[in-house]
Design a protein around this motif. Structure first.
Motif, PDB file in Angstrom:
ATOM      1  N   UNK A 331       0.796  -1.383  -0.126  1.00  0.00           N
ATOM      2  CA  UNK A 331       0.003  -0.028  -0.006  1.00  0.00           C
ATOM      3  C   UNK A 331       0.858   1.311  -0.092  1.00  0.00           C
ATOM      4  N   UNK A 332       0.696   2.121  -1.023  1.00  0.00           N
ATOM      5  CA  UNK A 332       1.167   3.483  -1.081  1.00  0.00           C
ATOM      6  C   UNK A 332       0.422   4.649  -1.055  1.00  0.00           C
ATOM      7  N   UNK A 333      -1.229   4.393  -1.219  1.00  0.00           N
ATOM      8  CA  UNK A 333      -2.107   5.336  -1.389  1.00  0.00           C
ATOM      9  C   UNK A 333      -3.235   5.043  -0.591  1.00  0.00           C
ATOM     10  N   UNK A 334      -3.642   5.761   0.422  1.00  0.00           N
ATOM     11  CA  UNK A 334      -4.864   5.383   1.362  1.00  0.00           C
ATOM     12  C   UNK A 334      -6.224   6.259   1.092  1.00  0.00           C
ATOM     13  N   UNK A 335      -7.256   5.703   0.818  1.00  0.00           N
ATOM     14  CA  UNK A 335      -8.379   6.572   0.960  1.00  0.00           C
ATOM     15  C   UNK A 335      -9.000   6.447   2.378  1.00  0.00           C
TER      16      UNK A 335
END
Length: 799
Positions: A331-335
């Motif tokens: 994971x590098x982008x989190x919503x």
């Protein structure tokens, strides 16, 4: 709920002892059940500063570190890959002790490792038992001062608070701090919420479409990029562990941290796993499914609300996420999701799925729809500072409802009437304002604007309760002005009074009242199957908490047999008890419940005495209890007939009739049931329908005139076949019209070889009385002969 003291101090400056804080919270309604002190298992470990790191000359994976304790620098051999110059870490000096996995203490000594002297040890969180991090030695932040005893940073006092469902507003660290602020009059401190944002707007990268507008009236989200996944800082892991959460990774830990700190659930989606970068908040499709984070497949219905993308379901709204969007190593982008879901919808889904989570518990008890933004900002601040995340500008905010605060009128005279106080309007106003309520005077009343986080406040009496608890229950004294108790003017329900009377009568006979659960399981059903109604009328529980509580009982027998078995296994063999309870069953398309009374006897009829040996209870003891009950209820002419009921012994049972109405049954529990229970003592059981008993009872007391003239008695012994019931003979006797026969009872039964096989002698005692004069011997003999001849004639006709 467990609250670490140090976490509480982030929001409020407290110089009180933990005991004093617990007292204030308990008196205000937040009951502190325990105060736990957690002391680390190590001694002699300080904050060390790594001044220099060089390779070990004789081992590729070891390093030689020069470590300062603030007073002197020493040489330490270390194998941790993250050991580097300039870091602060845990330094176990010579003489320190660390608890090993086998609970033995390791004393740190000067030693040589591969020929190089080592004066101590640099430790990991796992070795010190303060975190699960095994990747290297502790990497401490700048707040730790070199040379400090590390133990003081990890010694923690934890409050264990019992929260009732209406106290959801206090189910967080901030919520408890807010309560203390109101109670003690100490202002709250603000925690950091501001963080740098990127130039890119979140709406350029992500999209949210809310279709379930009723069940998801507000939905917010932010996007955080370039997140570096790893372990959380030691301080965060320590706090989460003390609060009952298991540290996982920095992103998940941050969402749990904010949940427990702010009281509002968040969910983190791996943004790269969302198809078309679009989230749909919608009702689930029938038979749609997902595998939740606990690894279980969940079948959904159209009543469930889900978060989905164009291809798959990503989460059950307000309950739990799916493993297909879980934050992981890649994971590098989190919503980040922060939403307000309808409490009823979340509760129904949680119950239907048998899935109670920290999130669902808070949603179903009423979350604050206006707390979403602060919770999101706090999480973004932590993701930025602890995980290097870059937060995109602005917030997605989709709202379909106005969440305006409630306004409730609170009359000051009513406050004083209820509480027995003489508070002025300004005093009540001051107390309510301390709770962050906005007030406006209107005559002798206040118009009170209630914050949206107080979902438990809905009417004037709730505000009066708030005044009482903030004023202090201990300060309310009994006085002449205290309101007097008034009982209800309504009469009790007839069924309630009758049940209470049955309990009173049975208790007066020396029986003990038992309470058993309305729910039974397959094992109990199998044991007492013959006593239960047919399977087609039984009611099953849709989502039972246990298989042993999955069926509503159709008889009180299973529960009472379980009580007998429980006591029997613990060598308690003498039981005299009863239960008044409900049975449940289907009646066509509808469901019914009926009130029943049951009696159970086992063992000896009285304790051991020096004068007489105790005798075991038998069928007639049980019958006697029932006859005493009937006599008190004014039930006359009850008949006992053997109908060969399956739950009972063939020759020791009876169905009880009053007229043509069957009101219950009694008997010795069948040996086959005793074998299933593994009980060798006979058990006697009776069960009656209370509605039927009430129908035939005669509770109007009648006063009888005391007779002036004496009685005259005659005994009569009758030889009969063994299969002729006593009840039939008594029926023949009482069927003969007589103005002189006052009563007749059985006084003796005799069987013996002299009499002959299959025969018995019954001796009856007849009592005669004339209420107008003294009877002569001739009159009694004549009447007695007439009755006996009529009985003999009746017996001849029967044969």
């Amino acid at each position: 709920m467990k609250i670490p003291f140090s976490w509480l101090k982030d929001f409020i400056d407290l110089d009180l002892s933990p005991q004093d804080i617990a007292k204030h919270l308990t008196m205000a309604g937040l009951e502190v059940e325990a105060i736990e002190t957690h002391d680390p298992s190590f001694d002699g470990v300080v904050v060390g500063y790594v001044e220099e790191v060089v390779p070990h000359p004789n081992a590729d994976k070891l390093r030689i570190a020069t470590v300062s304790n603030g007073k002197e620098s020493v040489q330490v051999v270390c194998g941790a890959p993250n050991c580097r110059k300039g870091m602060k870490t845990a330094f176990a000096e010579i003489g320190a002790s660390i608890l090993l996995d086998n609970d033995e203490k390791l004393k740190i000594k000067k030693t040589k490792i591969r020929g190089v002297e080592s004066n101590g040890m640099l430790a990991s969180g796992k070795e010190l038992r303060i975190s699960d991090d095994t990747d290297g030695i502790l990497d401490l932040s700048d707040e730790f001062k070199v040379g400090e005893d590390l133990k003081k940073h990890f010694t923690e006092v934890v409050f264990e608070i019992a929260l009732t469902p209406n106290l959801n507003y206090a189910s967080s660290v901030f919520g408890v701090a807010r309560e203390l602020s109101s109670i003690l009059g100490i202002p709250l401190k603000k925690v950091p919420l501001k963080f740098p944002v990127e130039e890119t707007n979140v709406s350029e990268e992500a999209k949210v479409i809310v279709e379930a507008k009723k069940n998801a009236p507000r939905y917010m989200g932010r996007l955080v990029k370039d997140v570096k996944l790893g372990a959380s800082p030691v301080w965060m892991q320590n706090r989460l562990s003390k609060a009952g959460f298991r540290p996982i990774n920095n992103v998940v830990d941050i969402t749990n941290y904010v949940l427990f700190e702010r009281g509002h659930p968040l969910h983190a989606f791996d943004f790269d796993k969302i198809s078309d970068k679009t989230l749909y908040v919608r009702e689930a499709k029938e038979n749609e499914s997902l595998i939740t984070l606990d690894g279980k497949e969940r079948k959904l219905t159209g009543e469930d609300v889900v978060i989905a993308d164009s291809n798959k379901v990503l989460a059950i709204a307000g309950v739990m996420g799916a493993n297909n969007s879980e934050v992981g190593e890649s994971t590098t982008s989190v919503f980040l999701e922060a939403a307000y879901f309808d409490p009823v919808a979340v509760r129904k889904t949680s119950k239907r799925q048998g899935l109670l989570t920290e999130a669902s518990r808070r949603f179903e008890r009423g979350a604050d729809p206006n707390a979403l933004e602060e919770a999101l900002d706090r999480a973004c601040f932590l993701l930025n500072s602890l995980a290097g995340g870059k937060v995109l500008k602005e917030t997605l905010d989709i709202s379909h409802k106005d969440f305006a605060p409630k306004i409730i009128r609170c009359g000051i005279p009513r406050v004083n009437e209820i509480l027995g106080l003489q508070l002025s309007l300004s005093e009540v106003e001051t107390l309510l304002r301390r709770l962050n309520f906005v007030t406006k005077a209107e005559g002798e009343a206040l118009l009170v604007q209630v914050p949206t986080y107080r979902s438990d406040i809905s009417q004037e009496i709730d505000l009066i309760e708030e005044v009482a608890r903030l004023y202090g229950y201990e300060n309310i004294r009994v006085s002449a002005s205290m309101p007097k108790w008034r009982g209800s003017l309504k009469e009790n329900a007839i069924g309630f009074d009758f049940e209470r009377l049955i309990r009173k009568i049975l208790l007066s006979q020396g029986l003990q009242e038992f309470l058993t659960c309305d729910l039974i399981g397959p094992k109990l059903k199998e044991i007492a199957e013959e006593a239960l109604m047919p399977s087609e009328v039984e009611v099953s529980v849709l989502n039972p908490t246990s298989i042993e509580q999955s069926i509503l009982r159709t008889s009180l027998m299973p529960g009472l047999l379980q009580v007998v078995k429980f006591n029997y296994d613990r060598q308690i063999f003498d039981i005299d008890g009863f239960e008044v309870g409900r049975i449940h069953f289907k009646d066509g398309a509808s469901f019914r419940e009926e009130s029943m009374a049951a009696i159970v006897l086992m063992g000896k009829e009285r304790p051991v005495e020096w004068e007489e040996k105790p005798v075991s209870v038998n069928f007639y003891d049980l019958k006697g209890v029932i006859e005493n009950l009937f006599d008190t209820l004014g039930i006359k002419d009850a008949k006992f007939q053997n109908q060969k009921l399956k739950p009972f012994h063939d020759g020791r049972q009876a169905s009880v009739f009053v007229g043509e109405l069957k009101v219950g049954a009694l008997g010795e529990v069948h040996p086959s049931i005793l074998r299933k229970l593994n009980v060798s003592e006979p058990i006697y059981f009776a069960e009656f329908n209370l509605a039927d008993l009430y129908r035939v009872s005669n509770l109007v007391p009648k006063i009888k005139e005391i007779p002036l003239y004496p009685t005259s008695e005659r005994d009569w012994t009758l030889t009969l076949n063994d299969d002729v019931p006593f009840d039939y003979i008594l029926h023949l006797i009482t069927s003969v019209p007589s103005t002189l026969l006052e009563s007749c009872q059985l006084v003796n039964v005799w069987k013996g070889s002299k009499l002959g096989a299959g025969l018995k002698n019954l001796t009856f005692r007849f009592v005669y009385r004339d209420r107008n004069k003294t009877l002569s011997q001739e009159e009694v003999d004549k009447e007695h002969t007439r009755i006996c001849d009529a009985v003999r004639t009746g017996l001849v006709k029967k044969n």
